[in-house]
Motif scaffolding. Sequence first.
Motif, PDB file in Angstrom:
ATOM      1  N   ALA A  34       7.028  80.876  66.002  1.00 25.36           N
ATOM      2  CA  ALA A  34       6.930  80.209  67.298  1.00 25.36           C
ATOM      3  C   ALA A  34       6.701  78.714  67.125  1.00 25.36           C
ATOM      4  CB  ALA A  34       5.796  80.839  68.117  1.00 25.36           C
ATOM      5  N   LEU A  35       5.820  78.345  66.189  1.00 26.60           N
ATOM      6  CA  LEU A  35       5.562  76.933  65.922  1.00 26.60           C
ATOM      7  C   LEU A  35       6.828  76.220  65.465  1.00 26.60           C
ATOM      8  CD1 LEU A  35       3.556  74.573  65.565  1.00 26.60           C
ATOM      9  CD2 LEU A  35       3.136  75.424  63.240  1.00 26.60           C
ATOM     10  N   GLU A  36       7.544  76.833  64.538  1.00 29.79           N
ATOM     11  CA  GLU A  36       8.790  76.228  64.046  1.00 29.79           C
ATOM     12  C   GLU A  36       9.770  75.988  65.196  1.00 29.79           C
ATOM     13  OE1 GLU A  36       9.823  75.235  61.075  1.00 29.79           O
ATOM     14  OE2 GLU A  36       8.104  75.886  59.871  1.00 29.79           O
ATOM     15  N   ASP A 416      14.882  79.871  61.595  1.00 31.99           N
ATOM     16  CA  ASP A 416      16.226  79.422  61.197  1.00 31.99           C
ATOM     17  C   ASP A 416      17.292  80.357  61.746  1.00 31.99           C
ATOM     18  OD1 ASP A 416      15.145  77.315  59.740  1.00 31.99           O
ATOM     19  OD2 ASP A 416      15.219  78.393  57.826  1.00 31.99           O
ATOM     20  N   LEU A 417      17.067  81.652  61.616  1.00 34.11           N
ATOM     21  CA  LEU A 417      18.045  82.625  62.084  1.00 34.11           C
ATOM     22  C   LEU A 417      18.190  82.566  63.604  1.00 34.11           C
ATOM     23  CD1 LEU A 417      17.085  85.685  59.849  1.00 34.11           C
ATOM     24  CD2 LEU A 417      18.902  84.011  59.453  1.00 34.11           C
ATOM     25  N   VAL A 418      17.070  82.473  64.300  1.00 36.45           N
ATOM     26  CA  VAL A 418      17.093  82.442  65.762  1.00 36.45           C
ATOM     27  C   VAL A 418      17.788  81.193  66.281  1.00 36.45           C
ATOM     28  CG1 VAL A 418      15.642  82.284  67.828  1.00 36.45           C
ATOM     29  CG2 VAL A 418      15.034  83.890  66.005  1.00 36.45           C
ATOM     30  N   SER A 419      17.508  80.048  65.650  1.00 31.75           N
ATOM     31  CA  SER A 419      18.010  78.765  66.156  1.00 31.75           C
ATOM     32  C   SER A 419      19.354  78.355  65.570  1.00 31.75           C
ATOM     33  CB  SER A 419      16.981  77.669  65.872  1.00 31.75           C
ATOM     34  OG  SER A 419      16.790  77.504  64.468  1.00 31.75           O
ATOM     35  N   GLY A 420      19.838  79.108  64.578  1.00 34.96           N
ATOM     36  CA  GLY A 420      21.121  78.785  63.976  1.00 34.96           C
ATOM     37  C   GLY A 420      21.061  77.688  62.932  1.00 34.96           C
ATOM     38  N   HIS A 421      19.867  77.333  62.462  1.00 39.99           N
ATOM     39  CA  HIS A 421      19.733  76.344  61.393  1.00 39.99           C
ATOM     40  C   HIS A 421      20.092  76.977  60.045  1.00 39.99           C
ATOM     41  CE1 HIS A 421      17.679  74.066  64.444  1.00 39.99           C
ATOM     42  NE2 HIS A 421      17.387  73.084  63.607  1.00 39.99           N
TER      43      HIS A 421
END
Length: 450
Positions: A34-36, A416-421
């Motif tokens: 969540a922080l990321e 990363d996976l959630v945001s596509g990074h």
Amino acid sequence: MPGPKLEPVISDTALPASVDVVVIGGGIAGTCAALELAERGLKVALCEKGEVGAEQSSRNWGWVRLSHRDPREMPLMVEAVRMWQGLDARLGADTGYKQCGITYTLASDAEMADAEVSVAEQNKYQIPAKMISASEALSRFPGLSLDIKGAMYNPADGRAEPQKAAPAVARAFQERGGTVHQNCAVRVIETAGGRVSGVVTEHGKIACSAVLLAGGAWSRMFLDNMGIYLPQLRTTSTVIRTTPIPEGPEGTIKYKTFTARRRADGGYTIAGADTGRCEITPDSFRLFGAFLPTLKNEWRGLKMTVGRQTLEGLSRRRRWGPADRTPFEDTRILDPVPDRKAADRMLAALKAAYPVFGAASVAHCWAGEIDVLPDVIPAISATEGVKNGVPGLYIATGFSGHGFGLGPAAGRLAADLVSGHAPIVDPTPFRLSRFTDGSKIAPMIGITTR
């Protein structure tokens, strides 16, 4: 006896109508993810059925170790240690992190051979683990008397305070615009057009385009309600907190019948494999085939018992809808009964071997439920591509008793996976589909969990 006292997190007063991401679960992985996400400018709500960090994220041993890691986890753990080193400054809070070194005593030739493999694996990453003689190992703990053949020592291994860490991350997440909702169970995920469109909580709906499930030991139940397969079982372990020992050692030690690591309060967290048990539930039979390799290698010392989990497993509902009260609301916090007899034996063994602990008494004793997967590494993954998986639904779970140390990097990989990074490490070993795509599933021999 209830679990450890946590540092407080104040819930936000109202559910947001919509966010970019809902994180389910306020343990170390969920709060770090969540922080990321919040630091990347996404609007995020974290929903926790109980209290932030109240289950295994505050009940673990507090180790942050590179040693005895499954090689598939090593890249992620290397990143985790790097993140732990800067975490207090990033949060503006004290997590108690310190590189104190861990000495893993070895009592047999087989243990020496396993440790040599672990040292070689760590040395590939320029980690300064090494084998040391019995006399050198004991000299690090003046007065300690053990019958050992040698030890593995890693000065880069460390510790942090589980009762501080997840709450500190959650508060930092709030400071960056995220909202935390405790005593707020997510009941179901809603979809539209074949992908995630929101969640229904016990207090109302939140629209979103992505959900990260970081539900620890509850993850299988949540996914099973959706028809998504996660082969996850639970084991229980007992931990002691002692009264302060002013002259106690700074370094952490592991022996076959006990472990001891210094706490920020001057006491020690005492634990050991002898307190582990697994209560038989309906899932024990459903997943027996999946866990057979683990039973042969990793669970040999566990006591198989019948108890509260058995009865709850027989009576618990396995299906519910958005208007139904769920098991997550029936049990806010998993608080198993500690094995006090095993804990007393553990402390007695420590006192007999190490006179500096002679005056130590038990200040607190608790137990925690550990979520375990068959290959003893986590699932950090999209669900898209598995049967009944949903685009926009991700998981970070199954840390198998060694997720506390991995927490910051596990959270980053999930984000990363959630945001596509670009992912911080190769996520392939942690894909959920490994349990259904024909991959060979087995734990790494000789790897010590926790």
